[in-house]
Each structure stands twice: as structure tokens, then as C-alpha cells.
Design an enzyme around this catalytic site. Sequence first.
Site, PDB file in Angstrom:
ATOM      1  N   HIS A 177      80.261  21.391  50.320  1.00  0.00           N
ATOM      2  CA  HIS A 177      79.945  22.581  50.021  1.00  0.00           C
ATOM      3  C   HIS A 177      78.426  22.710  50.180  1.00  0.00           C
ATOM      4  O   HIS A 177      77.646  22.810  49.408  1.00  0.00           O
ATOM      5  CB  HIS A 177      80.009  23.172  48.701  1.00  0.00           C
ATOM      6  CG  HIS A 177      81.525  23.326  48.366  1.00  0.00           C
ATOM      7  ND1 HIS A 177      82.078  24.660  48.340  1.00  0.00           N
ATOM      8  CD2 HIS A 177      82.341  22.536  47.892  1.00  0.00           C
ATOM      9  CE1 HIS A 177      83.366  24.503  47.784  1.00  0.00           C
ATOM     10  NE2 HIS A 177      83.401  23.202  47.417  1.00  0.00           N
ATOM     11  N   CYS A 197      85.220  22.884  53.034  1.00  0.00           N
ATOM     12  CA  CYS A 197      86.304  22.434  51.697  1.00  0.00           C
ATOM     13  C   CYS A 197      87.476  22.896  52.064  1.00  0.00           C
ATOM     14  O   CYS A 197      88.201  22.672  53.057  1.00  0.00           O
ATOM     15  CB  CYS A 197      85.563  22.545  50.628  1.00  0.00           C
ATOM     16  SG  CYS A 197      86.328  21.640  49.298  1.00  0.00           S
ATOM     17  N   GLU A 233      76.786  25.023  51.209  1.00  0.00           N
ATOM     18  CA  GLU A 233      76.249  26.496  50.771  1.00  0.00           C
ATOM     19  C   GLU A 233      75.801  26.368  49.128  1.00  0.00           C
ATOM     20  O   GLU A 233      75.023  27.284  48.843  1.00  0.00           O
ATOM     21  CB  GLU A 233      77.155  27.677  50.766  1.00  0.00           C
ATOM     22  CG  GLU A 233      78.536  27.778  49.669  1.00  0.00           C
ATOM     23  CD  GLU A 233      79.512  26.570  50.034  1.00  0.00           C
ATOM     24  OE1 GLU A 233      79.304  25.673  50.940  1.00  0.00           O
ATOM     25  OE2 GLU A 233      80.584  26.642  49.194  1.00  0.00           O
ATOM     26  N   ILE A 271      83.621  18.923  45.902  1.00  0.00           N
ATOM     27  CA  ILE A 271      84.528  19.498  44.686  1.00  0.00           C
ATOM     28  C   ILE A 271      85.793  19.308  44.974  1.00  0.00           C
ATOM     29  O   ILE A 271      86.537  20.029  45.907  1.00  0.00           O
ATOM     30  CB  ILE A 271      84.083  20.920  44.297  1.00  0.00           C
ATOM     31  CG1 ILE A 271      82.765  21.047  43.921  1.00  0.00           C
ATOM     32  CG2 ILE A 271      85.000  21.255  43.143  1.00  0.00           C
ATOM     33  CD1 ILE A 271      82.056  22.486  43.889  1.00  0.00           C
TER      34      ILE A 271
HETATM   35  N1  GLN Z   1      91.288  21.126  46.772  1.00  0.00           N
HETATM   36  C1  GLN Z   1      91.042  22.497  47.098  1.00  0.00           C
HETATM   37  C2  GLN Z   1      92.039  22.811  48.399  1.00  0.00           C
HETATM   38  O1  GLN Z   1      93.064  22.502  48.634  1.00  0.00           O
HETATM   39  C3  GLN Z   1      89.699  22.612  48.005  1.00  0.00           C
HETATM   40  C4  GLN Z   1      88.588  22.583  46.909  1.00  0.00           C
HETATM   41  C5  GLN Z   1      87.251  23.329  47.461  1.00  0.00           C
HETATM   42  O2  GLN Z   1      87.400  24.081  48.219  1.00  0.00           O
HETATM   43  N2  GLN Z   1      86.311  22.927  46.645  1.00  0.00           N
HETATM   44  O3  GLN Z   1      92.300  23.550  48.771  1.00  0.00           O
END
Ligand code: GLN
Length: 194
Positions: free
Chosen positions: A171, A78, A173, A135
Site C-alpha cells: 500500500h 494490493c 498510499e 496487509i
Molecule cells: N487479501 C485481500 C484480497 O484479496 C487484499 C488485501 C488488501 O488489499 N490489503 O483481496
Amino acid sequence: MKVGVLALQGAYVSHMEAFSSLGVEVLEVRIPEDVEKIDRLVIPGGESTTISMLLDWNGMRSPIQKSISEGMPIFGTCAGMIVLAREVLDGREDQAPLGAIDITVRRNAFGRQVDSFESDIEIVGFEHPFPSVFIRAPVVESIGEGVEVYAKVDEKIVLCGTDSILVASFHPELSNDGRIHEMFLSMEPSGAQR
Ligand code: GLN
């Protein structure tokens, strides 16, 4: 083998637990000296603008870049995927990615209406779908030579990598499924200098 998890901000504890449950030694990486102690590195989810800023504040950018150039296997999830990318779309102006992998990523690419969701996704080489938690997830909009795509959601690339770098929009994890962590552990250091 010692796995380091960048512990400046974000979801690093869950990664440490995931590796521990696979019986692997895992260390928190916070200062430049920590990078000397590890064989591979994870950059976790969190907030990529903050992680990017803290990399510089903690003097971590150049030791990590050195490890990348030496072919150390690195796994970004992410925000970690955003930090490892060559180019970031919808980023903050002062957000400087590490350019470890030739991909262009778009932040928060699934839109506000689907801020977070879970999906069982098909992954190349996996017998059963992988339960994935997204997310405010980025997606990979384009890839360069040598980058392989392992999974897509709605035609968007969400898991890809090279011989030594693995990046996920989601994610792994946070799922009770160690297969993507095992996939990372099986990656060999890249021999070639980048
Ligand atoms: N939107 C977040 C970002 O820019 C990333 C979100 C996440 O790691 N769950 O960095």
C-alpha cells in the site's frame, strides 16, 4: 491530468490524498460515466472479491476494460493488483479478474502468521528504500512477456508493471512517500491496442 480512483470499496481515500499532495487533480470513480472524465485510473486495496463483484453490479467492468484496451495508465495496489491480474490463485470461484496485465497472483501469500507487516524495500531506479505496508498481501507468482519486475520481498515479486500498468502487493498510499505515485504519474499511455 485527471487521476480517477475507483471508489467502490477499500482504501481509496488515502490514494486520493496521496495524489492531492502531489498537486494532481483526483476524482472518485463510481459509475461508468466517471471513466470518461479521467486520464488514468487507480484500483485501490481492499477486498478483491468485493471489488470484483461491485465492478459488475455498477456496470464498471466494460468501461474499464475499454480504457485498458485504449492504453490508459492504470495502477493497482494490493486488492487492485489482484483485480488487474490475468490469473488469481487462492481466489474465490466467482472472482473474475480484468486480465489487464499478464501476471499470476496468489492472494494472502505471506500467510496468516504474517498477516500485516512493514518493510523498507529496494525498488529498481529508487535511490533509497521505500517504506512499504503489506496487509494480507498477494504476491506475483509468475509474469508474462513485457512485464518488468521492480521489487521483490523474500524472492517474491511485489512491484511490477508494463508500459501502462503498474501493480503493487503493498500500500504505497499508506506511506508518507510519494515516489511510487510519481512513478505512476510518469507512465505514458500505451499506444498499442491490446
Ligand atoms: N487479501 C485481500 C484480497 O484479496 C487484499 C488485501 C488488501 O488489499 N490489503 O483481496
